[in-house]
Design an enzyme around this catalytic site. Structure first.
Site, mmCIF file in Angstrom:
data_model
loop_
_atom_site.group_PDB
_atom_site.id
_atom_site.type_symbol
_atom_site.label_atom_id
_atom_site.label_comp_id
_atom_site.label_asym_id
_atom_site.label_seq_id
_atom_site.Cartn_x
_atom_site.Cartn_y
_atom_site.Cartn_z
ATOM 1 N N ASP A 89 0.872 -1.155 0.000
ATOM 2 C CA ASP A 89 0.000 0.000 0.000
ATOM 3 C C ASP A 89 0.921 1.221 0.000
ATOM 4 O O ASP A 89 2.092 1.123 0.373
ATOM 5 C CB ASP A 89 -0.876 -0.029 1.260
ATOM 6 C CG ASP A 89 -1.670 1.244 1.448
ATOM 7 O OD1 ASP A 89 -2.299 1.686 0.473
ATOM 8 O OD2 ASP A 89 -1.631 1.801 2.561
ATOM 9 N N ASP A 127 -0.105 5.067 0.847
ATOM 10 C CA ASP A 127 -0.346 6.073 1.886
ATOM 11 C C ASP A 127 -0.319 5.450 3.279
ATOM 12 O O ASP A 127 -0.981 4.433 3.537
ATOM 13 C CB ASP A 127 -1.685 6.756 1.651
ATOM 14 C CG ASP A 127 -1.710 7.527 0.345
ATOM 15 O OD1 ASP A 127 -1.831 8.755 0.381
ATOM 16 O OD2 ASP A 127 -1.586 6.886 -0.722
#
Length: 410
Positions: free
Chosen positions: A195, A197
């Site tokens: 991922d 953020d």
């Protein structure tokens, strides 16, 4: 009739010990059934399981071993092993093996004692303990994580219960505890999917943009609700993005240039790339920023949301399909199939509820500095170190990483 004897040797370590002792055994054509050795602070502990002739002819063997050990300043002891005990030991070789990794800023006796109690309570045996992190100087401040690996023998009656016990213990002790099955896939990971953020970078980009646009509070509240799984990700994404309509593209460029890379990310990715891993970003964020990281960190694949611009300004819409949790899991499957690897060989790392689908199907799914709901559902969690803590979950030692660094130009 032959008998089985465990020979235990201890003392100051120095070159030639194994040669001298096994030469005695070779002289009498002794069969070695098992052998193990460890050295802690230059002190040797060596065990050799041997099959020797009947008692009437074995005395010279033991006499020569005692004499050789004495000459080398070593202590030596002999323990006979019963036939039934030996056969029980042989049958155990087919049992499941698991590896427990402790990871934190420091590892104390309390950490090990309480982990060992959980192991014992689940009727598992610790076969081996290895320090993965390097030796610590008392004169120089240490900045790297501490890590210890325990190899367990025995069949856990309920692996989920064991995971839960270690998660609870980790929260109490402020240390990360991971348990993995010791199988061929654990030693042959090939792809890591991040991922972006709050995982690969230490911020939520959309919150940064919202703050500049003066809608920070509105966007932040929607983001938090989505990460907690309280509202649908796609709907929350549309709501947040609509609030950014009219933002100039130049603003995005300035934000990209100051993205805060998560501690340990570069060390992790650099070492994995040297080992031939492929690295991907699977993000519910924006390709604009993911591609910036791709060039900066050497990422192989990027999948994120494509922003829509008109006359150099954001329209508040996204082009194409929104990358949500389900999409991340499907992209992970596609990459594994494309690279001809099994899902068990994939590592997935994320922090939010929309990362859970990909964490659940990856061979090693890691909740990184994650929300409570994610930590509870993920099989593994890292909260005490940077992203480079993942290297220890792969069984890498500090000296392995140093060797990789020294070989980078060869």
């Amino acid at each position: 009739m032959s008998e089985i004897v465990l020979v235990k040797i201890s003392g100051a370590d120095h070159p030639g010990i194994t040669h001298a002792l096994t030469s005695v055994l070779a002289k009498y054509q002794i069969t070695i059934l098992d052998m193990g050795q460890s050295v802690i602070h230059d002190t040797l502990s060596l065990g050799i399981l041997i099959e020797v002739p009947d008692e009437a002819t074995s005395c010279p063997i033991f006499k020569d071993l005692i004499f050789t050990a004495h000459e080398m300043g070593l202590d030596i002891r002999f323990s006979p092993i019963g036939e039934d005990d030996y056969e029980h030991w042989v049958k155990e070789q087919g049992q499941a093996r698991h590896i427990v990794t402790l990871l934190g800023q420091r590892i104390t006796a309390e950490h090990i004692a309480k982990v060992a109690k959980v192991v014992a309570d689940n009727e598992l045996n610790i076969d081996q303990i290895t320090r993965l992190s390097g030796r610590l100087s008392r004169l120089i401040e240490n900045t790297r994580p501490a890590s210890i690996e325990m190899w367990l023998r025995g069949a856990a009656s309920n692996l989920e219960t064991l995971h839960a016990a270690f998660l609870h213990l980790a929260q109490d002790l402020d240390v990360d505890i991971a348990i993995q099955e010791d199988d061929i896939y654990r030693r042959n990971r090939r792809l890591v999917c991040f991922d972006m953020d709050s995982t690969l970078i230490q911020t939520e980009v959309i919150d940064e943009l919202a703050a500049i646009a003066g809608v920070g509070n509105q966007v932040s509240s929607i983001t938090e609700a989505a990460m907690r799984g309280e509202i649908d990700f796609k709907e929350s994404f549309r709501q947040r993005l609509a609030l950014l309509e009219g933002m100039d593209e130049n603003v995005l460029a300035s934000v990209a240039e100051r993205l805060p890379i998560t501690d340990g990310a570069e060390r992790l990715i650099t070492n994995l790339k040297r080992l031939g891993y492929k690295v991907a970003i699977l993000s519910g964020g924006f390709t604009y920023f993911a591609e910036y990281l791709q060039h900066k960190l050497g990422i192989d694949y990027v999948f994120a949301n494509q922003l829509d611009f008109e006359s150099g300004k954001l329209t508040g819409r996204v082009l194409g399909k929104i990358v949500d949790g389900h999409c991340k899991a499907e992209l992970l499957r596609q990459l594994a199939e494309q690279d001809n690897i099994r899902l068990e060989q994939v590592i997935a790392v994320g922090d939010g509820a929309n990362d859970l689908p990909m964490l659940s199907i990856a061979g090693l799914g890691i909740a990184f500095h994650a929300k409570p709901i994610v930590k509870q559902q993920a099989r593994h969690s890292i909260t005490t170190t940077g992203l480079d803590g993942i290297l220890y979950l792969l069984g890498m030692r500090d000296r392995d990483m140093e060797a990789l660094s020294s070989d980078k130009g060869s």
